[in-house]
Design a protein around this motif. Structure first.
Motif, PDB file in Angstrom:
ATOM      1  N   ILE A  19      18.406 -52.537 -25.997  1.00  0.00           N
ATOM      2  CA  ILE A  19      18.731 -53.616 -25.057  1.00  0.00           C
ATOM      3  C   ILE A  19      17.809 -53.541 -23.836  1.00  0.00           C
ATOM      4  O   ILE A  19      17.286 -54.560 -23.374  1.00  0.00           O
ATOM      5  N   SER A  20      17.570 -52.332 -23.337  1.00  0.00           N
ATOM      6  CA  SER A  20      16.694 -52.158 -22.167  1.00  0.00           C
ATOM      7  C   SER A  20      15.303 -52.691 -22.462  1.00  0.00           C
ATOM      8  O   SER A  20      14.665 -53.318 -21.611  1.00  0.00           O
ATOM      9  N   HIS A  21      14.835 -52.466 -23.662  1.00  0.00           N
ATOM     10  CA  HIS A  21      13.520 -52.945 -24.081  1.00  0.00           C
ATOM     11  C   HIS A  21      13.533 -54.475 -24.192  1.00  0.00           C
ATOM     12  O   HIS A  21      12.652 -55.160 -23.672  1.00  0.00           O
ATOM     13  N   ASP A  22      14.559 -55.006 -24.853  1.00  0.00           N
ATOM     14  CA  ASP A  22      14.626 -56.453 -25.093  1.00  0.00           C
ATOM     15  C   ASP A  22      14.784 -57.266 -23.802  1.00  0.00           C
ATOM     16  O   ASP A  22      14.359 -58.419 -23.745  1.00  0.00           O
ATOM     17  N   TYR A  23      15.430 -56.679 -22.789  1.00  0.00           N
ATOM     18  CA  TYR A  23      15.730 -57.430 -21.563  1.00  0.00           C
ATOM     19  C   TYR A  23      14.962 -56.887 -20.350  1.00  0.00           C
ATOM     20  O   TYR A  23      15.393 -57.116 -19.208  1.00  0.00           O
ATOM     21  N   ALA A  24      13.863 -56.183 -20.584  1.00  0.00           N
ATOM     22  CA  ALA A  24      13.109 -55.594 -19.468  1.00  0.00           C
ATOM     23  C   ALA A  24      12.788 -56.669 -18.427  1.00  0.00           C
ATOM     24  O   ALA A  24      12.322 -57.753 -18.768  1.00  0.00           O
ATOM     25  N   GLY A  25      13.084 -56.391 -17.170  1.00  0.00           N
ATOM     26  CA  GLY A  25      12.779 -57.334 -16.081  1.00  0.00           C
ATOM     27  C   GLY A  25      13.795 -58.455 -15.913  1.00  0.00           C
ATOM     28  O   GLY A  25      13.663 -59.271 -14.993  1.00  0.00           O
TER      29      GLY A  25
ATOM     30  N   GLU B 231      20.975 -45.233 -28.318  1.00  0.00           N
ATOM     31  CA  GLU B 231      19.950 -45.985 -29.061  1.00  0.00           C
ATOM     32  C   GLU B 231      20.083 -47.488 -28.809  1.00  0.00           C
ATOM     33  O   GLU B 231      19.090 -48.182 -28.593  1.00  0.00           O
ATOM     34  N   ILE B 232      21.308 -47.976 -28.847  1.00  0.00           N
ATOM     35  CA  ILE B 232      21.525 -49.415 -28.589  1.00  0.00           C
ATOM     36  C   ILE B 232      21.127 -49.752 -27.158  1.00  0.00           C
ATOM     37  O   ILE B 232      20.488 -50.778 -26.903  1.00  0.00           O
ATOM     38  N   GLY B 233      21.491 -48.880 -26.228  1.00  0.00           N
ATOM     39  CA  GLY B 233      21.127 -49.103 -24.824  1.00  0.00           C
ATOM     40  C   GLY B 233      19.617 -49.174 -24.645  1.00  0.00           C
ATOM     41  O   GLY B 233      19.104 -50.026 -23.908  1.00  0.00           O
TER      42      GLY B 233
ATOM     43  N   LEU C  14      31.746 -50.592 -23.456  1.00  0.00           N
ATOM     44  CA  LEU C  14      30.975 -51.251 -22.396  1.00  0.00           C
ATOM     45  C   LEU C  14      30.600 -50.266 -21.296  1.00  0.00           C
ATOM     46  O   LEU C  14      29.466 -50.262 -20.819  1.00  0.00           O
ATOM     47  N   SER C  15      31.540 -49.414 -20.923  1.00  0.00           N
ATOM     48  CA  SER C  15      31.224 -48.522 -19.795  1.00  0.00           C
ATOM     49  C   SER C  15      30.161 -47.497 -20.189  1.00  0.00           C
ATOM     50  O   SER C  15      29.312 -47.148 -19.367  1.00  0.00           O
ATOM     51  N   ASP C  16      30.147 -47.059 -21.411  1.00  0.00           N
ATOM     52  CA  ASP C  16      29.081 -46.144 -21.853  1.00  0.00           C
ATOM     53  C   ASP C  16      27.767 -46.889 -22.064  1.00  0.00           C
ATOM     54  O   ASP C  16      26.703 -46.416 -21.670  1.00  0.00           O
ATOM     55  N   LEU C  17      27.851 -48.065 -22.685  1.00  0.00           N
ATOM     56  CA  LEU C  17      26.639 -48.847 -22.959  1.00  0.00           C
ATOM     57  C   LEU C  17      25.939 -49.228 -21.650  1.00  0.00           C
ATOM     58  O   LEU C  17      24.710 -49.132 -21.537  1.00  0.00           O
ATOM     59  N   ALA C  18      26.723 -49.640 -20.665  1.00  0.00           N
ATOM     60  CA  ALA C  18      26.143 -50.067 -19.380  1.00  0.00           C
ATOM     61  C   ALA C  18      25.312 -48.952 -18.762  1.00  0.00           C
ATOM     62  O   ALA C  18      24.266 -49.194 -18.172  1.00  0.00           O
ATOM     63  N   ARG C  19      25.785 -47.710 -18.938  1.00  0.00           N
ATOM     64  CA  ARG C  19      25.056 -46.585 -18.342  1.00  0.00           C
ATOM     65  C   ARG C  19      23.846 -46.175 -19.151  1.00  0.00           C
ATOM     66  O   ARG C  19      23.067 -45.327 -18.729  1.00  0.00           O
ATOM     67  N   ALA C  20      23.687 -46.781 -20.332  1.00  0.00           N
ATOM     68  CA  ALA C  20      22.503 -46.516 -21.160  1.00  0.00           C
ATOM     69  C   ALA C  20      21.487 -47.658 -21.031  1.00  0.00           C
ATOM     70  O   ALA C  20      20.502 -47.704 -21.746  1.00  0.00           O
TER      71      ALA C  20
END
Ligand code: IMP
Ligand code: MG
Length: 180
Positions: A28-34, A23-25, A50-56
């Motif tokens: 973040i993906s939405h907030d930092y798109a592009g 969910e956090i990933g 970090l290693s799990d979050l990065a993959r999300a």
């Protein structure tokens, strides 16, 4: 064979953690798109998060790590924060997310935030897997929080007690009477 972790009470299972990290990933993906993100992990506790979050996370991202002086061997902080490993690369004009396992008194993240801001990143946000707001000594909040906890000491999923238990897949409660 009975392992020590078999005696520890589970607070969040690996499945619950994975769901929340996803969910956090997504957020973040939405907030930092592009954009390109630099994830700055605080060693060693945040390494697994970090290693799990990065993959999300779907936008481009790179990693860097900092390390600060030990929190102390047991459950009590010395309150003194010192940088023992600096960033490898400049973060000037870059989008940075500081990734931490626990926001507790806030002294560690408060110190690191001040240090990173000196390099003039384009933006700086904080992702903390766990937040213990009742323990705060320095006014600081995370932008992304996994779970909010009362004043409990936890281990597992990167978090330690005297350097042990970081490898537990679940987040477990450390009994308050554990030896220092
Ligand atoms: P703060 O400077 O008090 O916010 O300290 C945060 C750091 O203390 C975290 O990065 C953890 O390394 C450590 N810490 C705080 N609470 C716990 C806990 O419950 N278990 C394990 N480490 C903790
Ligand atoms: Mg830590």
């Amino acid at each position: 064979m009975k392992t020590p972790q078999a005696r520890l009470e589970v607070l969040y299972t690996a499945e619950q953690i994975a769901e929340r990290v996803a969910e956090i990933g997504a957020k973040i993906s939405h907030d930092y798109a592009g954009e390109h993100i630099i994830l700055v992990g605080v060693l060693k506790g945040a390494a697994i998060f970090l290693s799990d979050l990065a993959r999300a996370i779907t936008p481009d991202c790179t990693f860097d790590f900092v390390a600060v002086s030990s929190y102390g061997r047991g459950m009590h902080s010395s309150g003194v924060v010192k940088l023992i490993k600096d960033l490898d690369h400049s973060i000037e004009r870059r989008h940075v997310i500081l990734v931490e396992d626990i926001l507790d008194t806030g002294l560690t993240i408060g110190y690191l935030r001040g240090l990173l801001l000196q390099q003039k990143p384009a933006s700086l946000r904080i992702a903390a897997l766990l937040d213990k707001p009742a323990r705060r000594l320095q006014k600081i909040e995370a932008d992304y929080v996994g779970f909010t906890l009362p004043n409990l000491f936890v281990v597992g999923y990167g978090m330690d007690y005297a350097e042990k238990f970081r490898n537990l897949p679940n987040i477990c409660l450390m009994p308050p009477d554990a030896p220092e």
